[in-house]
Design a protein around this motif. Structure first.
Motif, PDB file in Angstrom:
ATOM      1  N   ARG A  93      44.653  41.462  46.417  1.00  0.00           N
ATOM      2  CA  ARG A  93      45.717  41.686  47.385  1.00  0.00           C
ATOM      3  C   ARG A  93      46.664  40.488  47.347  1.00  0.00           C
ATOM      4  NH1 ARG A  93      43.070  42.360  51.930  1.00  0.00           N
ATOM      5  NH2 ARG A  93      43.802  40.773  53.386  1.00  0.00           N
ATOM      6  N   GLU A  94      47.913  40.746  47.018  1.00  0.00           N
ATOM      7  CA  GLU A  94      48.887  39.674  46.853  1.00  0.00           C
ATOM      8  C   GLU A  94      49.007  38.847  48.129  1.00  0.00           C
ATOM      9  OE1 GLU A  94      53.552  38.962  45.489  1.00  0.00           O
ATOM     10  OE2 GLU A  94      52.769  41.001  45.723  1.00  0.00           O
ATOM     11  N   LEU A 124      48.578  37.758  30.108  1.00  0.00           N
ATOM     12  CA  LEU A 124      47.455  37.837  31.052  1.00  0.00           C
ATOM     13  C   LEU A 124      47.697  36.969  32.278  1.00  0.00           C
ATOM     14  CD1 LEU A 124      44.530  37.687  28.465  1.00  0.00           C
ATOM     15  CD2 LEU A 124      45.106  39.650  29.915  1.00  0.00           C
ATOM     16  N   LYS A 125      48.168  35.758  32.069  1.00  0.00           N
ATOM     17  CA  LYS A 125      48.441  34.861  33.200  1.00  0.00           C
ATOM     18  C   LYS A 125      49.570  35.403  34.070  1.00  0.00           C
ATOM     19  CE  LYS A 125      48.271  30.369  32.355  1.00  0.00           C
ATOM     20  NZ  LYS A 125      48.452  29.068  31.669  1.00  0.00           N
ATOM     21  N   LYS A 126      50.566  35.993  33.437  1.00  0.00           N
ATOM     22  CA  LYS A 126      51.675  36.580  34.182  1.00  0.00           C
ATOM     23  C   LYS A 126      51.191  37.736  35.049  1.00  0.00           C
ATOM     24  CE  LYS A 126      56.273  38.647  33.543  1.00  0.00           C
ATOM     25  NZ  LYS A 126      57.289  39.070  32.522  1.00  0.00           N
ATOM     26  N   ALA A 127      50.295  38.577  34.496  1.00  0.00           N
ATOM     27  CA  ALA A 127      49.764  39.717  35.246  1.00  0.00           C
ATOM     28  C   ALA A 127      48.941  39.245  36.438  1.00  0.00           C
ATOM     29  CB  ALA A 127      48.915  40.593  34.328  1.00  0.00           C
ATOM     30  N   ARG A 129      49.268  36.314  38.029  1.00  0.00           N
ATOM     31  CA  ARG A 129      50.197  35.749  39.029  1.00  0.00           C
ATOM     32  C   ARG A 129      50.918  36.848  39.791  1.00  0.00           C
ATOM     33  NH1 ARG A 129      51.511  31.768  34.854  1.00  0.00           N
ATOM     34  NH2 ARG A 129      50.684  29.721  35.468  1.00  0.00           N
ATOM     35  N   ALA A 130      51.291  37.907  39.087  1.00  0.00           N
ATOM     36  CA  ALA A 130      51.995  39.010  39.743  1.00  0.00           C
ATOM     37  C   ALA A 130      51.096  39.700  40.759  1.00  0.00           C
ATOM     38  CB  ALA A 130      52.484  40.012  38.695  1.00  0.00           C
ATOM     39  N   ALA A 132      48.262  38.334  42.346  1.00  0.00           N
ATOM     40  CA  ALA A 132      47.780  37.473  43.428  1.00  0.00           C
ATOM     41  C   ALA A 132      48.884  36.692  44.115  1.00  0.00           C
ATOM     42  CB  ALA A 132      46.729  36.505  42.891  1.00  0.00           C
ATOM     43  N   GLY A 133      49.956  36.413  43.393  1.00  0.00           N
ATOM     44  CA  GLY A 133      51.002  35.547  43.916  1.00  0.00           C
ATOM     45  C   GLY A 133      50.862  34.155  43.328  1.00  0.00           C
ATOM     46  N   ASP A 134      51.981  33.474  43.106  1.00  0.00           N
ATOM     47  CA  ASP A 134      51.951  32.165  42.468  1.00  0.00           C
ATOM     48  C   ASP A 134      51.097  31.154  43.229  1.00  0.00           C
ATOM     49  OD1 ASP A 134      53.516  32.972  40.362  1.00  0.00           O
ATOM     50  OD2 ASP A 134      55.396  32.343  41.288  1.00  0.00           O
ATOM     51  N   ASP A 135      51.097  31.230  44.550  1.00  0.00           N
ATOM     52  CA  ASP A 135      50.354  30.258  45.360  1.00  0.00           C
ATOM     53  C   ASP A 135      48.842  30.502  45.329  1.00  0.00           C
ATOM     54  OD1 ASP A 135      52.747  29.090  46.037  1.00  0.00           O
ATOM     55  OD2 ASP A 135      52.935  30.157  47.945  1.00  0.00           O
ATOM     56  N   LYS A 136      48.442  31.689  44.966  1.00  0.00           N
ATOM     57  CA  LYS A 136      47.019  32.029  44.998  1.00  0.00           C
ATOM     58  C   LYS A 136      46.357  32.057  43.622  1.00  0.00           C
ATOM     59  CE  LYS A 136      46.697  32.724  49.468  1.00  0.00           C
ATOM     60  NZ  LYS A 136      45.781  31.937  50.330  1.00  0.00           N
TER      61      LYS A 136
END
Length: 451
Positions: A93-94, A124-127, A129-130, A132-136
């Motif tokens: 969950r973002e 993979l890292k982009k997916a 981050r998308a 979870a969100g950059d902060d998580k």
């Protein structure tokens, strides 16, 4: 509410399930309820493994263990490829799920089926981050760090557990986790240290990365001819001459150096300051001269490096078993291709004897040298050495790319046995095309200035 929910993912055989067990014991030590489901699929060792974990105030508060879509409080990714799977990302969950992932490049099964396979690390890292969100989303190369700190990668998952803890991902105390590691009884000192180093990596990531990046005797000693850590052509050649001397003998190493010296001199004369073609030739000539034949396999098993690696990866083992397809008197399948057979620990004595016989390589007494594969290897080497002479005579500033391409053809030859023969056929076809392209650049008339 059913308490805290997490997914631990990774590759079978690396201790993913153990992480879940440690969390379960830590929850028990704090008088909390815990439930776990391990989903290893059909391939438990080497395949994708997912452990769903629930921790709540009491066992009665847990009604379903499996983490459903958008309900994960933590994803502890011990393998980046598995972490990027749809079944993991849908549980995120973002803005809420803490997602930590090991960025080590561990090749999945697809690597064995496709010689050109590469990991889509960036995607993979982009997916993640998308989702979870950059902060998580938090990433760290736990495998490399554990190897540098402890001499092996076995502590990587506990490192990631500490990394997740310090990012606020666990509903447990550090004391309970460390006590659970102790009660587990496996490599206690290392796993506790890995957990603590993971915490420090979350708090001081650059410090830990800098510590791991520092060169040391253990790291420097691992730089072999295929690592290409050298910055100069001299270093690249020197390492390979040393390897070829151990592989066969000093004259064999000199043969390599002398072939390259001719090309290097031609490149320096035709394109002052350039070593591009010579570097390509240095890597590819070595590839054809240092084939992993029967003598070399035996040498690598018995020169001490194999025993050292076993000691790093395993505290103890009962026996060794080797799966080999001997070219002489080996089993064949219905299609005529070789089939592997199992050999017990006694094979190490055979390897020592075979390693001592490496001086027979290439002589009339080399029984392996009469096989079709070894004859092919000799033809490929002789052909490539002739190609280097042709390339040396074709060098010019405008023809660097056209010269590098045929010099790099051996890189297309991969695998062993019938697999190698098939890739060699493809490489020869590509060689012909690239040499024709080089010849066409030689024949192409220069443009005349307009009068």
């Amino acid at each position: 509410e059913q308490g805290w929910a997490a997914i631990i993912d990774g590759v079978g055989g690396t201790g993913v399930v153990t992480v879940g067990a440690v969390l379960g014991m830590a929850a028990h030590l704090e008088d909390k309820g815990c439930g776990m489901i391990d989903m290893a699929g059909l391939a438990q060792k080497g395949g994708s493994v997912f452990t769903h974990v629930r921790i709540a105030r009491t066992p009665d508060d847990i009604h379903a263990i499996r983490v459903s879509a958008g309900k994960a409080d933590l994803v502890l990714g011990c393998d980046l490829v598995v972490s990027g799977a749809k079944k993991v990302l849908t549980a995120v969950r973002e803005g809420h799920t803490i997602f930590v992932a090991n960025t080590a490049e561990i090749m999945p099964g697809e690597f064995a089926r496709s010689a050109d396979f590469s990991l889509p690390i960036g995607r993979l890292k982009k997916a993640i981050r998308a989702a979870a969100g950059d902060d998580k989303a938090h990433f760290f190369d736990a495998t490399r760090t554990a190897t540098a700190l402890f001499g092996n990668s076995l502590g990587a998952n506990m490192f990631m557990l500490g990394f997740a803890f310090q990012h606020g991902g666990l509903p447990l105390s550090a004391e309970a986790v460390e006590k659970a590691i102790e009660l587990n009884g496996e490599a206690v000192a290392m796993n506790v240290a890995a957990f603590r180093w993971g915490r420090r990596a979350a708090h001081q990531p650059e410090f830990v990365r800098g510590l791991v990046a520092q060169p040391g005797p253990a790291v420097a000693g691992k730089a072999g001819p295929g690592t290409d850590v050298a910055e100069t052509l001299d270093d690249i050649i020197a390492r390979r001459v040393a390897f070829l001397t151990a592989y066969q003998n000093a004259p064999y190493g000199r043969r390599y150096a002398e072939k390259l010296a001719v090309l290097r001199a031609a490149e320096a004369k035709a394109i002052p300051g350039s070593t591009t073609v010579s570097q390509a030739a240095a890597r590819n000539l070595f590839k054809l001269m240092a084939i992993k034949d029967e003598y070399e396999v035996a040498r690598l098993y018995t020169d001490g490096s194999f025993a050292a690696e076993l000691g790093k990866q395993f505290q103890s083992y009962e026996r060794l078993e080797f799966h080999l397809a001997p070219p002489i008197m080996g089993r064949r399948g219905n299609d005529g291709s070789p089939r592997k057979s199992s050999f017990g620990p006694w094979m190490m004595k055979g390897f020592r004897l075979l390693s001592a016989m490496k001086g027979l390589r290439g002589t009339a007494f080399d029984l392996f040298g009469y096989t079709a594969e070894r004859r092919m290897e000799r033809r490929l080497l002789a052909q490539y050495e002739a190609d280097l002479e042709l390339i040396a005579g074709s060098l010019a500033p405008a023809r660097v790319d056209a010269a590098v391409a045929p010099a790099s053809v051996p890189a297309l030859i991969r695998g062993y046995g019938h697999v190698r023969r098939a890739s060699a056929d493809k490489a020869l076809s590509e060689r012909q095309r690239l040499l024709e392209r080089l010849s066409s650049t030689l024949a192409r008339p220069k443009l005349q200035a307009a009068e």
